[in-house]
Design a protein around this motif. Sequence first.
Motif, PDB file in Angstrom:
ATOM      1  N   ASN A  13      40.561  50.959  39.302  1.00 41.82           N
ATOM      2  CA  ASN A  13      39.312  50.858  40.220  1.00 41.82           C
ATOM      3  C   ASN A  13      38.311  49.986  39.692  1.00 41.82           C
ATOM      4  OD1 ASN A  13      40.245  52.532  42.542  1.00 41.82           O
ATOM      5  ND2 ASN A  13      39.955  54.483  41.265  1.00 41.82           N
ATOM      6  N   LEU A  14      38.317  50.059  38.205  1.00 42.30           N
ATOM      7  CA  LEU A  14      37.316  49.142  37.496  1.00 42.30           C
ATOM      8  C   LEU A  14      37.774  47.716  37.814  1.00 42.30           C
ATOM      9  CD1 LEU A  14      36.348  51.014  34.337  1.00 42.30           C
ATOM     10  CD2 LEU A  14      34.843  50.514  36.238  1.00 42.30           C
ATOM     11  N   LEU A  15      39.020  47.310  37.728  1.00 44.98           N
ATOM     12  CA  LEU A  15      39.598  46.011  37.794  1.00 44.98           C
ATOM     13  C   LEU A  15      39.305  45.798  39.149  1.00 44.98           C
ATOM     14  CD1 LEU A  15      40.991  43.775  36.661  1.00 44.98           C
ATOM     15  CD2 LEU A  15      43.181  44.647  37.341  1.00 44.98           C
ATOM     16  N   ALA A  16      39.627  46.431  40.335  1.00 44.52           N
ATOM     17  CA  ALA A  16      39.432  46.215  41.511  1.00 44.52           C
ATOM     18  C   ALA A  16      37.684  45.764  41.774  1.00 44.52           C
ATOM     19  CB  ALA A  16      39.757  47.116  42.321  1.00 44.52           C
ATOM     20  N   LEU A  17      36.915  46.710  41.194  1.00 41.98           N
ATOM     21  CA  LEU A  17      35.501  46.588  41.415  1.00 41.98           C
ATOM     22  C   LEU A  17      35.115  44.983  40.869  1.00 41.98           C
ATOM     23  CD1 LEU A  17      32.908  47.522  42.095  1.00 41.98           C
ATOM     24  CD2 LEU A  17      32.666  48.412  39.999  1.00 41.98           C
ATOM     25  N   VAL A  18      35.668  44.770  39.735  1.00 38.84           N
ATOM     26  CA  VAL A  18      35.284  43.596  38.902  1.00 38.84           C
ATOM     27  C   VAL A  18      35.954  42.381  39.906  1.00 38.84           C
ATOM     28  CG1 VAL A  18      35.887  42.168  36.832  1.00 38.84           C
ATOM     29  CG2 VAL A  18      35.032  44.483  36.648  1.00 38.84           C
ATOM     30  N   ALA A  19      36.977  42.414  40.517  1.00 40.56           N
ATOM     31  CA  ALA A  19      37.600  41.444  41.039  1.00 40.56           C
ATOM     32  C   ALA A  19      36.744  41.172  42.474  1.00 40.56           C
ATOM     33  CB  ALA A  19      38.955  41.758  41.354  1.00 40.56           C
ATOM     34  N   VAL A  20      36.306  42.175  43.010  1.00 33.54           N
ATOM     35  CA  VAL A  20      35.608  42.083  44.355  1.00 33.54           C
ATOM     36  C   VAL A  20      34.102  41.554  44.207  1.00 33.54           C
ATOM     37  CG1 VAL A  20      34.377  43.681  46.071  1.00 33.54           C
ATOM     38  CG2 VAL A  20      36.799  43.888  45.511  1.00 33.54           C
ATOM     39  N   ARG A  21      33.537  42.061  43.099  1.00 34.50           N
ATOM     40  CA  ARG A  21      32.314  41.373  42.734  1.00 34.50           C
ATOM     41  C   ARG A  21      32.098  40.011  42.405  1.00 34.50           C
ATOM     42  NH1 ARG A  21      27.700  44.827  43.091  1.00 34.50           N
ATOM     43  NH2 ARG A  21      28.529  46.943  43.615  1.00 34.50           N
ATOM     44  N   GLY A  22      33.472  39.233  42.093  1.00 39.46           N
ATOM     45  CA  GLY A  22      33.461  38.159  41.869  1.00 39.46           C
ATOM     46  C   GLY A  22      33.243  37.601  40.372  1.00 39.46           C
ATOM     47  N   PRO A  26      35.623  33.220  41.961  1.00 37.70           N
ATOM     48  CA  PRO A  26      35.560  33.214  43.455  1.00 37.70           C
ATOM     49  C   PRO A  26      36.882  33.610  43.907  1.00 37.70           C
ATOM     50  CG  PRO A  26      35.601  30.729  42.741  1.00 37.70           C
ATOM     51  CD  PRO A  26      35.632  31.745  41.518  1.00 37.70           C
ATOM     52  N   THR A  27      36.895  34.230  44.969  1.00 38.64           N
ATOM     53  CA  THR A  27      38.159  34.678  45.751  1.00 38.64           C
ATOM     54  C   THR A  27      38.626  33.380  46.675  1.00 38.64           C
ATOM     55  OG1 THR A  27      36.776  35.317  47.853  1.00 38.64           O
ATOM     56  CG2 THR A  27      37.370  36.729  46.125  1.00 38.64           C
ATOM     57  N   PRO A  28      39.869  33.244  46.842  1.00 40.27           N
ATOM     58  CA  PRO A  28      40.524  32.160  47.559  1.00 40.27           C
ATOM     59  C   PRO A  28      39.730  32.127  48.836  1.00 40.27           C
ATOM     60  CG  PRO A  28      42.105  33.457  46.448  1.00 40.27           C
ATOM     61  CD  PRO A  28      40.881  34.158  46.425  1.00 40.27           C
ATOM     62  N   ALA A  29      39.292  33.107  49.638  1.00 37.09           N
ATOM     63  CA  ALA A  29      38.756  33.116  50.865  1.00 37.09           C
ATOM     64  C   ALA A  29      37.460  32.519  51.040  1.00 37.09           C
ATOM     65  CB  ALA A  29      38.852  34.679  51.643  1.00 37.09           C
ATOM     66  N   ALA A  30      36.968  32.655  49.854  1.00 37.53           N
ATOM     67  CA  ALA A  30      35.451  32.109  49.583  1.00 37.53           C
ATOM     68  C   ALA A  30      34.986  30.613  50.461  1.00 37.53           C
ATOM     69  CB  ALA A  30      34.958  32.068  48.124  1.00 37.53           C
ATOM     70  N   GLY A  31      36.194  29.829  50.208  1.00 39.92           N
ATOM     71  CA  GLY A  31      35.978  28.519  50.986  1.00 39.92           C
ATOM     72  C   GLY A  31      34.902  27.690  50.243  1.00 39.92           C
ATOM     73  N   GLY A  32      35.118  26.415  50.571  1.00 42.77           N
ATOM     74  CA  GLY A  32      34.018  25.490  50.143  1.00 42.77           C
ATOM     75  C   GLY A  32      34.280  24.936  48.820  1.00 42.77           C
ATOM     76  N   ARG A  33      35.342  25.203  48.439  1.00 37.26           N
ATOM     77  CA  ARG A  33      35.794  24.763  47.001  1.00 37.26           C
ATOM     78  C   ARG A  33      36.734  23.392  47.054  1.00 37.26           C
ATOM     79  NH1 ARG A  33      33.017  26.496  43.055  1.00 37.26           N
ATOM     80  NH2 ARG A  33      34.884  26.547  41.709  1.00 37.26           N
ATOM     81  N   ASP A  34      36.599  22.539  47.740  1.00 36.84           N
ATOM     82  CA  ASP A  34      37.400  21.358  47.963  1.00 36.84           C
ATOM     83  C   ASP A  34      36.398  20.114  47.783  1.00 36.84           C
ATOM     84  OD1 ASP A  34      39.510  19.413  48.027  1.00 36.84           O
ATOM     85  OD2 ASP A  34      40.000  20.262  49.976  1.00 36.84           O
ATOM     86  N   PRO A  35      36.037  19.870  46.574  1.00 37.75           N
ATOM     87  CA  PRO A  35      35.097  18.682  46.513  1.00 37.75           C
ATOM     88  C   PRO A  35      35.576  17.436  46.643  1.00 37.75           C
ATOM     89  CG  PRO A  35      35.345  19.534  44.346  1.00 37.75           C
ATOM     90  CD  PRO A  35      36.228  20.633  45.315  1.00 37.75           C
ATOM     91  N   TYR A  36      36.813  17.177  46.708  1.00 43.95           N
ATOM     92  CA  TYR A  36      37.366  15.865  46.940  1.00 43.95           C
ATOM     93  C   TYR A  36      37.804  15.558  48.148  1.00 43.95           C
ATOM     94  CZ  TYR A  36      37.149  16.500  41.818  1.00 43.95           C
ATOM     95  OH  TYR A  36      36.924  16.598  40.466  1.00 43.95           O
ATOM     96  N   ARG A  37      37.730  16.503  49.145  1.00 46.34           N
ATOM     97  CA  ARG A  37      38.381  16.180  50.761  1.00 46.34           C
ATOM     98  C   ARG A  37      37.439  15.058  51.223  1.00 46.34           C
ATOM     99  NH1 ARG A  37      37.619  21.190  54.357  1.00 46.34           N
ATOM    100  NH2 ARG A  37      39.686  21.704  53.333  1.00 46.34           N
ATOM    101  N   VAL A  38      36.145  14.666  51.040  1.00 44.39           N
ATOM    102  CA  VAL A  38      35.724  13.580  51.397  1.00 44.39           C
ATOM    103  C   VAL A  38      36.278  12.355  50.991  1.00 44.39           C
ATOM    104  CG1 VAL A  38      33.573  12.479  51.948  1.00 44.39           C
ATOM    105  CG2 VAL A  38      33.633  14.866  52.054  1.00 44.39           C
ATOM    106  N   SER A  39      36.455  12.245  49.647  1.00 47.58           N
ATOM    107  CA  SER A  39      36.912  11.223  48.907  1.00 47.58           C
ATOM    108  C   SER A  39      38.285  10.678  49.276  1.00 47.58           C
ATOM    109  CB  SER A  39      36.792  10.965  47.472  1.00 47.58           C
ATOM    110  OG  SER A  39      37.477  12.263  47.103  1.00 47.58           O
TER     111      SER A  39
END
Length: 78
Positions: A13-22, A26-39
């Motif tokens: 449960n502690l590990l799950a809490l740490v993972a959920v808090r970030g 960041p979680t994979p569903a957070a999005g916006g982590r592709d800075p090279y897409r425009v280039s």
Amino acid sequence: MLRWLIALLFLANLLALVAVRGLLGPTPAAGGRDPYRVSREIHPDWLKVRAVTAADANDQAVVGAPAPLAPIEASALQ
């Protein structure tokens, strides 16, 4: 034996809490982590946006409207 099971569940449960808090990143569903897409875009200036003309709109389905009747002729069976 039961103490070890409770301790293991508590740690899980502690590990799950740490993972959920970030705290592990960041979680994979957070999005916006592709800075090279425009280039990596190939000729983005070639993209043209144009309005749909009346002739083009005839091909488009109207959402929410009843389906058009098919031009089928029927005759009585003999």
